[in-house]
Design an enzyme around this catalytic site. Structure first.
Site, PDB file in Angstrom:
ATOM      1  N   ASP A  20       0.835  -1.204   0.000  1.00  0.00           N
ATOM      2  CA  ASP A  20       0.000   0.000   0.000  1.00  0.00           C
ATOM      3  C   ASP A  20       0.868   1.252   0.000  1.00  0.00           C
ATOM      4  OD1 ASP A  20      -2.277   1.475   0.021  1.00  0.00           O
ATOM      5  OD2 ASP A  20      -2.878   0.986   2.066  1.00  0.00           O
ATOM      6  N   ASN A  68     -10.543  -2.593  -6.327  1.00  0.00           N
ATOM      7  CA  ASN A  68      -9.717  -1.689  -7.139  1.00  0.00           C
ATOM      8  C   ASN A  68     -10.352  -1.334  -8.485  1.00  0.00           C
ATOM      9  OD1 ASN A  68      -6.554  -3.117  -6.007  1.00  0.00           O
ATOM     10  ND2 ASN A  68      -7.620  -1.315  -5.265  1.00  0.00           N
TER      11      ASN A  68
HETATM   12  C1  FPP Z   1      -1.674   0.113  -3.399  1.00  0.00           C
HETATM   13  O1  FPP Z   1      -1.229   1.434  -3.450  1.00  0.00           O
HETATM   14  C2  FPP Z   1      -1.083  -0.690  -4.462  1.00  0.00           C
HETATM   15  C3  FPP Z   1      -1.756  -1.307  -5.475  1.00  0.00           C
HETATM   16  C4  FPP Z   1      -3.234  -1.213  -5.614  1.00  0.00           C
HETATM   17  C5  FPP Z   1      -1.072  -2.086  -6.527  1.00  0.00           C
HETATM   18  C6  FPP Z   1       0.157  -2.818  -6.106  1.00  0.00           C
HETATM   19  C7  FPP Z   1       0.757  -3.516  -7.272  1.00  0.00           C
HETATM   20  C8  FPP Z   1       2.067  -3.492  -7.617  1.00  0.00           C
HETATM   21  C9  FPP Z   1       3.113  -2.751  -6.882  1.00  0.00           C
HETATM   22  C10 FPP Z   1       2.510  -4.293  -8.790  1.00  0.00           C
HETATM   23  C11 FPP Z   1       2.785  -5.706  -8.389  1.00  0.00           C
HETATM   24  C12 FPP Z   1       3.329  -6.475  -9.513  1.00  0.00           C
HETATM   25  C13 FPP Z   1       3.478  -7.809  -9.540  1.00  0.00           C
HETATM   26  C14 FPP Z   1       4.022  -8.439 -10.757  1.00  0.00           C
HETATM   27  C15 FPP Z   1       3.112  -8.652  -8.397  1.00  0.00           C
HETATM   28  P1  FPP Z   1      -2.313   2.593  -3.638  1.00  0.00           P
HETATM   29  O2  FPP Z   1      -2.404   2.911  -5.084  1.00  0.00           O
HETATM   30  O3  FPP Z   1      -3.590   2.189  -2.978  1.00  0.00           O
HETATM   31  O4  FPP Z   1      -1.624   3.770  -2.863  1.00  0.00           O
HETATM   32  P2  FPP Z   1      -2.349   4.943  -2.048  1.00  0.00           P
HETATM   33  O5  FPP Z   1      -3.101   4.290  -0.929  1.00  0.00           O
HETATM   34  O6  FPP Z   1      -1.195   5.759  -1.576  1.00  0.00           O
HETATM   35  O7  FPP Z   1      -3.234   5.675  -3.025  1.00  0.00           O
END
Ligand code: FPP
Length: 235
Positions: A20, A68
């Protein structure tokens, strides 16, 4: 393979991570949210590498939740693109390090091309015997419990649903429940993740944003876990 384990006395068998803070990481730098996800891939690589080095058997990552889908279309498409590319690009490294890729979640209804690319990597790494890297894609804990109950009822219409039967039909049925769940970015919630499987999991929360989470941060979480006493409801 197993390096620098001195300060980690008790190694978890299964570590799961709610990655996150990608969006906040990007915002702090005046970048697009997608740049945060891109940077987060480097953290996936570092965490997988450490898990393999230490001999952690299962590392699961919450990469895309059913919730999401509520995000802007460009972010969703960009994120799926990044994940598919990362899976494709990293397949040779997974092979070299004996890592087996698995994906759990609802992939039905996803584009055929996407399913094809994911299944290719799963197939190629399927005989690897080291760390299992489990990517939770289009996953939610409630979805998993409901699909488990439905599949069980389809196959055993006359039998009552029991704890054992649900556990046997969860997507994670052949994977031990997580010993440690890490969530980055300071949020301290389960967010409809592995609801059933985390009944006795130790939780570790860190303010570090996912794109900044690297081996020393992972190691710190493992050290804290190693000092926890697990009682499973007993004294
Ligand atoms: C949450 O941060 C993160 C995600 C929804 C996506 C995570 C995915 C990756 C890092 C890619 C993984 C790749 C592989 C191949 C496994 P957020 O966008 O919710 O952050 P925020 O809460 O600060 O808005």
């Amino acid at each position: 393979m197993e390096q620098n384990r001195e300060s980690i006395l008790k190694l978890p068998t299964h570590v799961t991570i709610i990655m996150d803070g990608n969006g906040r990481w990007a915002k702090k730098r005046g970048l697009e949210r997608l740049n945060g996800h891109q940077a987060g891939i480097e953290s996936v690589r570092a965490s997988t590498e450490l898990a393999a080095e230490l001999g952690i058997k299962y590392l699961s990552l919450f990469a895309f939740s059913t919730e999401n889908w509520g995000r802007p279309k460009e972010e969703i498409e960009g994120l799926w693109g990044l994940m598919i590319k990362a899976i494709g690009d990293e397949t040779p490294t997974l092979m070299k390090n004996n890592i087996r890729l698995r994906v759990f979640g609802d992939l039905e209804g996803m584009s055929e091309n996407l399913q094809k690319q994911i299944y290719e990597c799963i197939e190629r790494t399927s005989h690897n015997t080291g760390t299992q890297l489990i990517v939770m894609l289009n996953y939610s804990g409630k979805w998993d419990i409901v699909q488990a109950c439905n599949r069980f009822k389809n196959e055993h219409p006359d039998e009552p649903i029991t704890e054992e039967s649900v556990a046997r039909y969860l997507s994670t049925a052949d994977v031990p429940d997580p010993d440690l769940m890490i969530r980055t970015s300071g949020e301290e919630r389960i967010s409809n993740y592995m609801l059933w499987q985390t009944a006795y999991t130790e939780f570790y929360f860190t303010p570090v944003l996912w794109p900044d989470f690297r081996k020393p941060d992972f190691r710190k979480a493992l050290e804290v876990y190693s000092q926890r006493e697990r009682r499973y409801g007993k004294v």
